[in-house]
Design an enzyme around this catalytic site. Structure first.
Site, PDB file in Angstrom:
ATOM      1  N   ARG A 105      23.768  28.391   6.388  1.00  0.00           N
ATOM      2  CA  ARG A 105      24.418  29.618   6.851  1.00  0.00           C
ATOM      3  C   ARG A 105      24.451  29.622   8.368  1.00  0.00           C
ATOM      4  O   ARG A 105      23.479  29.211   9.014  1.00  0.00           O
ATOM      5  CB  ARG A 105      23.633  30.867   6.398  1.00  0.00           C
ATOM      6  CG  ARG A 105      23.513  31.060   4.918  1.00  0.00           C
ATOM      7  CD  ARG A 105      24.791  31.479   4.263  1.00  0.00           C
ATOM      8  NE  ARG A 105      25.381  32.675   4.867  1.00  0.00           N
ATOM      9  CZ  ARG A 105      26.645  33.047   4.687  1.00  0.00           C
ATOM     10  NH1 ARG A 105      27.447  32.331   3.929  1.00  0.00           N
ATOM     11  NH2 ARG A 105      27.122  34.134   5.260  1.00  0.00           N
ATOM     12  N   LEU A 107      24.043  31.537  11.734  1.00  0.00           N
ATOM     13  CA  LEU A 107      23.154  32.656  12.059  1.00  0.00           C
ATOM     14  C   LEU A 107      23.745  33.507  13.176  1.00  0.00           C
ATOM     15  O   LEU A 107      24.400  32.990  14.084  1.00  0.00           O
ATOM     16  CB  LEU A 107      21.797  32.102  12.495  1.00  0.00           C
ATOM     17  CG  LEU A 107      21.103  31.224  11.444  1.00  0.00           C
ATOM     18  CD1 LEU A 107      19.955  30.436  12.070  1.00  0.00           C
ATOM     19  CD2 LEU A 107      20.623  32.068  10.274  1.00  0.00           C
ATOM     20  N   HIS A 123      19.279  18.095  11.632  1.00  0.00           N
ATOM     21  CA  HIS A 123      20.712  17.856  11.440  1.00  0.00           C
ATOM     22  C   HIS A 123      20.924  16.364  11.174  1.00  0.00           C
ATOM     23  O   HIS A 123      20.375  15.519  11.887  1.00  0.00           O
ATOM     24  CB  HIS A 123      21.482  18.286  12.690  1.00  0.00           C
ATOM     25  CG  HIS A 123      22.961  18.103  12.537  1.00  0.00           C
ATOM     26  ND1 HIS A 123      23.718  18.946  11.754  1.00  0.00           N
ATOM     27  CD2 HIS A 123      23.799  17.158  13.014  1.00  0.00           C
ATOM     28  CE1 HIS A 123      24.982  18.524  11.769  1.00  0.00           C
ATOM     29  NE2 HIS A 123      25.051  17.446  12.534  1.00  0.00           N
ATOM     30  N   GLN A 185      18.032  10.411   5.020  1.00  0.00           N
ATOM     31  CA  GLN A 185      17.000  11.355   4.543  1.00  0.00           C
ATOM     32  C   GLN A 185      15.605  10.744   4.615  1.00  0.00           C
ATOM     33  O   GLN A 185      14.630  11.451   4.877  1.00  0.00           O
ATOM     34  CB  GLN A 185      17.313  11.797   3.117  1.00  0.00           C
ATOM     35  CG  GLN A 185      18.417  12.869   3.105  1.00  0.00           C
ATOM     36  CD  GLN A 185      18.081  14.072   2.241  1.00  0.00           C
ATOM     37  OE1 GLN A 185      17.555  13.912   1.151  1.00  0.00           O
ATOM     38  NE2 GLN A 185      18.406  15.259   2.712  1.00  0.00           N
TER      39      GLN A 185
HETATM   40  C1  GRF Z   1      19.463  17.413   5.146  1.00  0.00           C
HETATM   41  O1  GRF Z   1      20.231  16.260   5.153  1.00  0.00           O
HETATM   42  C2  GRF Z   1      19.434  18.037   6.502  1.00  0.00           C
HETATM   43  O2  GRF Z   1      19.601  17.155   7.539  1.00  0.00           O
HETATM   44  C3  GRF Z   1      20.614  18.981   6.454  1.00  0.00           C
HETATM   45  O3  GRF Z   1      20.655  19.447   5.133  1.00  0.00           O
HETATM   46  C4  GRF Z   1      20.063  18.492   4.271  1.00  0.00           C
HETATM   47  C5  GRF Z   1      19.043  19.198   3.449  1.00  0.00           C
HETATM   48  O4  GRF Z   1      18.511  18.402   2.453  1.00  0.00           O
HETATM   49  N1  GRF Z   1      20.466  20.027   7.430  1.00  0.00           N
HETATM   50  P1  GRF Z   1      17.285  18.898   1.609  1.00  0.00           P
HETATM   51  O5  GRF Z   1      17.672  20.219   0.956  1.00  0.00           O
HETATM   52  O6  GRF Z   1      16.106  19.049   2.509  1.00  0.00           O
HETATM   53  O7  GRF Z   1      17.081  17.835   0.572  1.00  0.00           O
END
Ligand code: GRF
Length: 230
Positions: A105, A107, A123, A185
């Protein structure tokens, strides 16, 4: 690990952390795991807020008895009303740090100002490259050889607050968006707990829109995890 990135693994700062999610919550899980392994410098995960009732991360919180609340943004007449309700609920947990972990979202400036210097985001790109959505597809499309993730303090500029730490991964010629996302990730799950631990130890601060580690100004792309990680 160089001295800039050194952190004690078992501090007891009592830093109270509230995590905001919208989805699967793998970053939330990385924080839960770090807390359980005592590598979060004593930071406590005191609450999880989701804007989506079916966010997978809610089950992760429940499993380890972290209180959670869902505020569905669709139930609010305006962004301002939704953010005011979030703020009210988050503050009831008395957080020292608010962690956006896949919170999808935008903000309001009022919300951001309220948590200035104590709200961070992760990010999935090497900011300032690719703020916004679809970062993995954009990196592949551009033919980038490197991609990654950035932890930054949150300001009113979308994905534009001062960077704290950045980790890069290679992009392979046969990468799909999903494969690259997974590679990114893996490093997200390292740098986010590390950044929370630094904050909990009081090593990380934001002043006048700039991020500092141990009082030293952090460069515009953040600390370089690849050069300094253990
Ligand atoms: C991640 O890739 C993060 O960088 C982005 O949203 C994703 C969230 O993944 N802001 P999760 O819900 O933590 O698995």
């Amino acid at each position: 690990m160089n001295s800039d990135l050194e952190s004690s693994t078992n501090g007891n700062s009592g830093c109270r952390v509230v995590v905001l999610i919208s989805g699967g919550g793998t970053n939330l899980q990385a924080l839960i795991d770090a807390a359980q392994q005592d590598t979060l410098a004593g930071a406590q995960l005191v609450g999880v807020l989701s804007n989506r009732p079916n966010a997978g991360g809610l089950a992760r919180a429940a499993q380890v008895s972290i209180p959670s609340i869902t505020l569905n943004h669709q139930d609010y007449a305006s962004r301002e009303a939704f953010d005011a309700a979030m703020l009210h609920n988050i503050d009831a947990w008395q957080p020292d740090l608010v962690v956006l972990a896949g919170f999808m979202r935008i903000l309001t400036p009022e919300f951001v100002a309220h948590y200035e210097g104590r709200m961070i985001n992760i990010h999935p790109s090497l900011l300032p490259k690719y703020p916004g959505l679809h970062t993995h597809a954009r990196a592949i499309e551009a033919g980038d050889r490197e991609h990654g993730a950035t932890v930054h303090f949150v300001t009113t500029e979308l994905d534009g607050g001062p960077a704290i730490v950045q980790a890069s991964v290679p992009v392979h010629s046969d990468d799909t968006e999903a494969i690259l996302a997974q590679r990114v990730q893996t490093v997200e799950h390292q740098i986010y707990p590390a950044a929370v631990a630094w904050f909990a130890q009081g090593l990380l601060t934001m002043r006048s829109g700039r991020a500092y580690m141990r009082g030293k100004l952090i460069g515009s792309t953040g600390l370089n995890w690849n050069e300094s990680a253990p």
